[in-house]
Scaffold this motif. Sequence first.
Motif, mmCIF file in Angstrom:
data_model
loop_
_atom_site.group_PDB
_atom_site.id
_atom_site.type_symbol
_atom_site.label_atom_id
_atom_site.label_comp_id
_atom_site.label_asym_id
_atom_site.label_seq_id
_atom_site.Cartn_x
_atom_site.Cartn_y
_atom_site.Cartn_z
ATOM 1 N N LEU A 173 8.124 25.498 -17.899
ATOM 2 C CA LEU A 173 9.339 25.126 -18.594
ATOM 3 C C LEU A 173 10.251 24.248 -17.754
ATOM 4 O O LEU A 173 10.801 23.271 -18.236
ATOM 5 C CB LEU A 173 10.099 26.391 -19.000
ATOM 6 C CG LEU A 173 11.498 26.179 -19.551
ATOM 7 C CD1 LEU A 173 11.407 25.465 -20.879
ATOM 8 C CD2 LEU A 173 12.223 27.494 -19.702
ATOM 9 N N GLU B 80 11.242 30.598 -25.825
ATOM 10 C CA GLU B 80 10.367 29.967 -26.810
ATOM 11 C C GLU B 80 10.273 30.801 -28.086
ATOM 12 O O GLU B 80 10.212 30.265 -29.192
ATOM 13 C CB GLU B 80 8.960 29.782 -26.227
ATOM 14 C CG GLU B 80 8.901 28.865 -25.018
ATOM 15 C CD GLU B 80 9.071 27.402 -25.381
ATOM 16 O OE1 GLU B 80 9.186 27.083 -26.588
ATOM 17 O OE2 GLU B 80 9.084 26.574 -24.461
ATOM 18 N N TRP C 211 18.610 26.830 -18.712
ATOM 19 C CA TRP C 211 17.747 27.053 -17.547
ATOM 20 C C TRP C 211 18.566 26.979 -16.259
ATOM 21 O O TRP C 211 18.398 27.803 -15.354
ATOM 22 C CB TRP C 211 16.621 26.021 -17.542
ATOM 23 C CG TRP C 211 15.652 26.162 -16.416
ATOM 24 C CD1 TRP C 211 14.986 27.277 -16.018
ATOM 25 C CD2 TRP C 211 15.227 25.119 -15.522
ATOM 26 N NE1 TRP C 211 14.164 27.002 -14.945
ATOM 27 C CE2 TRP C 211 14.303 25.686 -14.628
ATOM 28 C CE3 TRP C 211 15.534 23.771 -15.422
ATOM 29 C CZ2 TRP C 211 13.696 24.935 -13.620
ATOM 30 C CZ3 TRP C 211 14.922 23.019 -14.432
ATOM 31 C CH2 TRP C 211 14.008 23.611 -13.539
ATOM 32 N N GLN D 172 11.044 32.178 -20.041
ATOM 33 C CA GLN D 172 10.415 31.175 -20.883
ATOM 34 C C GLN D 172 9.881 31.777 -22.180
ATOM 35 O O GLN D 172 10.038 31.203 -23.259
ATOM 36 C CB GLN D 172 9.272 30.484 -20.137
ATOM 37 C CG GLN D 172 8.570 29.425 -20.994
ATOM 38 C CD GLN D 172 7.561 28.623 -20.211
ATOM 39 O OE1 GLN D 172 7.418 28.807 -19.001
ATOM 40 N NE2 GLN D 172 6.867 27.739 -20.876
#
Length: 359
Positions: A2, A247, A293, A243
């Motif tokens: 990612l 997602e 992030w 991640q």
Amino acid sequence: MLGPAVLITALVAGASAGRTKRQYAPDEVDNLAKASLPKLQEWLAKNPQGGCTLENAIRRKEWGDLTKVQRKEYIDAVLCLQSKPPLTAHQAPGAKSRFDDYVVVHVQQTHRNHGSPYWNWGRYANDPENSILFNGDEFSLSGNGIEEPHAPVILGPTFTGLNRIPIGTGGGCVTKGPFANLSVNLGPLAPQLTDLKPNPQADGLGYNPRCLRRDINRHASAVTTSNYTHALITKNDNMHWFQTVLEGQFDKGEWGVHSGGHYTISGDPAGDFYISPGDPAFWLHHAQIDRVWWLWQLQKLELRLKDLAKTMTMSNTPPSRNGTLDDLNNLGVLAGDVETRELMSTMGGMGGKLCYIYE
């Protein structure tokens, strides 16, 4: 992997220096960002990053915190990219502009890298169609598509519990705002809409002009409220789970904010996993992914600036080795080969070319 993916995407998103007064009350994610900056300052004091400091770092701002003049400057920059000749026409006959070049690189890197101003999803999650992002005025990213009959989005058997998304209020061509006349030239490769003309090339890089279509969808935006984002950042301690939750755990019927943002826009090309950068709103969505992030990294910088997860192929198909910091990310005509380690930090990454934070 990612980390590199979201940074690669956000590199081309606009960034504005200086400060502007917030037009929206800060939410819990904004408050977390403010509380986390001292951690970054402390880390920089121990780990100088060349000439990059909190004082001179570019500050990426949320769309609603930009002035109308700044929003118009960003829109004009995107329109400028759409008016310039492409650099990738030799490998993608459908590329007709510098804007298309970014779509081409995304298509070529999708299987490897998937598992500015930015768009803070939580601010507009309750009514995205009437937000300053999509209300269709001259300072927006254009509006919804015209209303026309279309089928619900069918995600397929992989997305157990989420295999059908109720339709939104659009589905047709975008007719209002700065990008009303935008031509989508590439794709489709994995379209949501079923009435699109196939691309003349199997790789989706042939010339296939059509209008920009959207189906702004509050059913999807409902899973991008601030509490989802805050929990994502604070309750997942390693890159794998960060991640995975970002997602979406589709086998459990659980959305992620990444998919929620994409399906908020929907339509063509935003609903196409490969061609989605062809919609200008994509870039603000992925700049927010980069911001999230970045905030997750700030909670444990020493560990998370080196934390990678998953393999070199999407969904590990076909099976491949785990990614490493030494791997090269090929950005094609945009930047060439860049080591993953050079994309892990917004402060001094890429040999000092990266020097930005989020407000």
